[in-house]
Design a protein around this motif. Sequence first.
Motif, short mmCIF file in Angstrom:
data_model
loop_
_atom_site.label_atom_id
_atom_site.label_comp_id
_atom_site.label_asym_id
_atom_site.label_seq_id
_atom_site.Cartn_x
_atom_site.Cartn_y
_atom_site.Cartn_z
N THR A 1 -0.59 -7.52 -1.14
CA THR A 1 -1.75 -7.22 -0.31
C THR A 1 -2.00 -8.30 0.74
OG1 THR A 1 -3.19 -8.24 -1.99
CG2 THR A 1 -2.88 -5.85 -2.09
N GLN A 2 -1.59 -9.54 0.46
CA GLN A 2 -1.74 -10.61 1.45
C GLN A 2 -0.73 -10.49 2.58
OE1 GLN A 2 -1.84 -14.55 -0.26
NE2 GLN A 2 -3.41 -14.00 -1.75
N LYS A 3 0.49 -10.10 2.23
CA LYS A 3 1.57 -10.08 3.23
C LYS A 3 1.66 -8.75 3.98
CE LYS A 3 4.51 -13.49 0.90
NZ LYS A 3 4.45 -14.47 2.01
N PHE A 4 1.27 -7.66 3.33
CA PHE A 4 1.41 -6.34 3.95
C PHE A 4 0.04 -5.66 4.04
CE2 PHE A 4 5.35 -7.25 1.61
CZ PHE A 4 6.25 -7.25 2.66
N ARG A 5 -0.49 -5.70 5.25
CA ARG A 5 -1.84 -5.16 5.46
C ARG A 5 -1.94 -3.68 5.13
NH1 ARG A 5 -4.75 -3.07 9.81
NH2 ARG A 5 -6.95 -3.67 9.81
N GLN A 6 -0.84 -2.95 5.35
CA GLN A 6 -0.85 -1.51 5.11
C GLN A 6 -1.06 -1.17 3.64
OE1 GLN A 6 1.44 -3.22 6.65
NE2 GLN A 6 1.61 -2.48 8.78
N SER A 7 -0.75 -2.11 2.74
CA SER A 7 -0.86 -1.83 1.31
C SER A 7 -2.30 -1.98 0.80
CB SER A 7 0.05 -2.78 0.52
OG SER A 7 -0.42 -4.12 0.60
N ARG A 8 -3.15 -2.64 1.57
CA ARG A 8 -4.50 -2.94 1.08
C ARG A 8 -5.36 -1.70 0.80
NH1 ARG A 8 -5.53 -7.88 5.36
NH2 ARG A 8 -3.74 -9.14 4.66
N PRO A 9 -5.35 -0.69 1.70
CA PRO A 9 -6.16 0.50 1.36
C PRO A 9 -5.76 1.16 0.05
CG PRO A 9 -5.53 0.51 3.67
CD PRO A 9 -4.76 -0.59 3.02
N TRP A 10 -4.45 1.12 -0.27
CA TRP A 10 -3.97 1.77 -1.48
C TRP A 10 -4.28 0.95 -2.73
CZ3 TRP A 10 -2.23 6.64 -0.93
CH2 TRP A 10 -1.83 7.04 0.34
N LEU A 11 -4.17 -0.36 -2.62
CA LEU A 11 -4.31 -1.22 -3.79
C LEU A 11 -5.71 -1.81 -3.95
CD1 LEU A 11 -0.89 -3.11 -3.56
CD2 LEU A 11 -1.49 -1.22 -5.09
N GLU A 12 -6.42 -2.01 -2.85
CA GLU A 12 -7.74 -2.63 -2.91
C GLU A 12 -8.86 -1.68 -2.54
OE1 GLU A 12 -7.57 -6.03 -0.39
OE2 GLU A 12 -6.48 -7.25 -1.86
N GLY A 13 -8.51 -0.56 -1.89
CA GLY A 13 -9.53 0.35 -1.40
C GLY A 13 -10.01 -0.05 -0.02
#
Length: 226
Positions: free
Chosen positions: A81-93
């Motif tokens: 989530t720190q390195k790939f901004r695109q993953s944040r909505p999926w993993l953090e909401g």
Amino acid sequence: MNTNFLSLTLELFVGFFALLVMTKVLGKNQITQLTPFDFISALVLGELVGNAIYDKDIGLHYVLYAVVVWGALIYVIEMITQKFRQSRPWLEGTPALIIANGKINYDELRKNKLDLDQLLHLLRDRGVFSIREVEYGVLETNGAVNVLRKHKYDIPINYELNIPFRQTALPVLLILDGEVVDEGLLTIQRENTWLKEELFKRGISGPKEVLYAEWLEGEGLEIQTY
């Protein structure tokens, strides 16, 4: 029986410190910014350790293995989530705009499984007791609501009141629970004798009588006794 108690005690110690170390490694967001994923991860990690400790068929090495593997998985997710901004909505909401231009967005409330009573409760946590005060309200990923008040309900700031600039300083803790905080004295470059003299001036015989004492530049000492 004594062997069982010794084994359980050892496993509790190891499990406790393993979780403590893992919390330090994973960072403070596991507590201060608890997302749904972080909440579930913390629950599962604690459950794994608990089961490993009280299951007689599982040894000490399984306790450590459970903590390390699950902690490593959480750590990997945090790195992603720190390195790939695109993953944040999926993993953090993602935050949700539940109040916009003073109007409640009912569709967003339903989507986030939030009813009006819960919304009002969250607003009161922010010191807002009426919807009419809110221009925008954002439901954060940790479940809190942050608000931007309407202009007429907003709190004036120093700039608007033309208050002259004054340097802001952090208070320095000097005594806590009757014990002198040496780091605080070092920060303000004072000696222990100076502190005792200041206490004596206020009719306090020594630090043991003090519950809390701090120093603030420009305002001096704040002392509260038991």
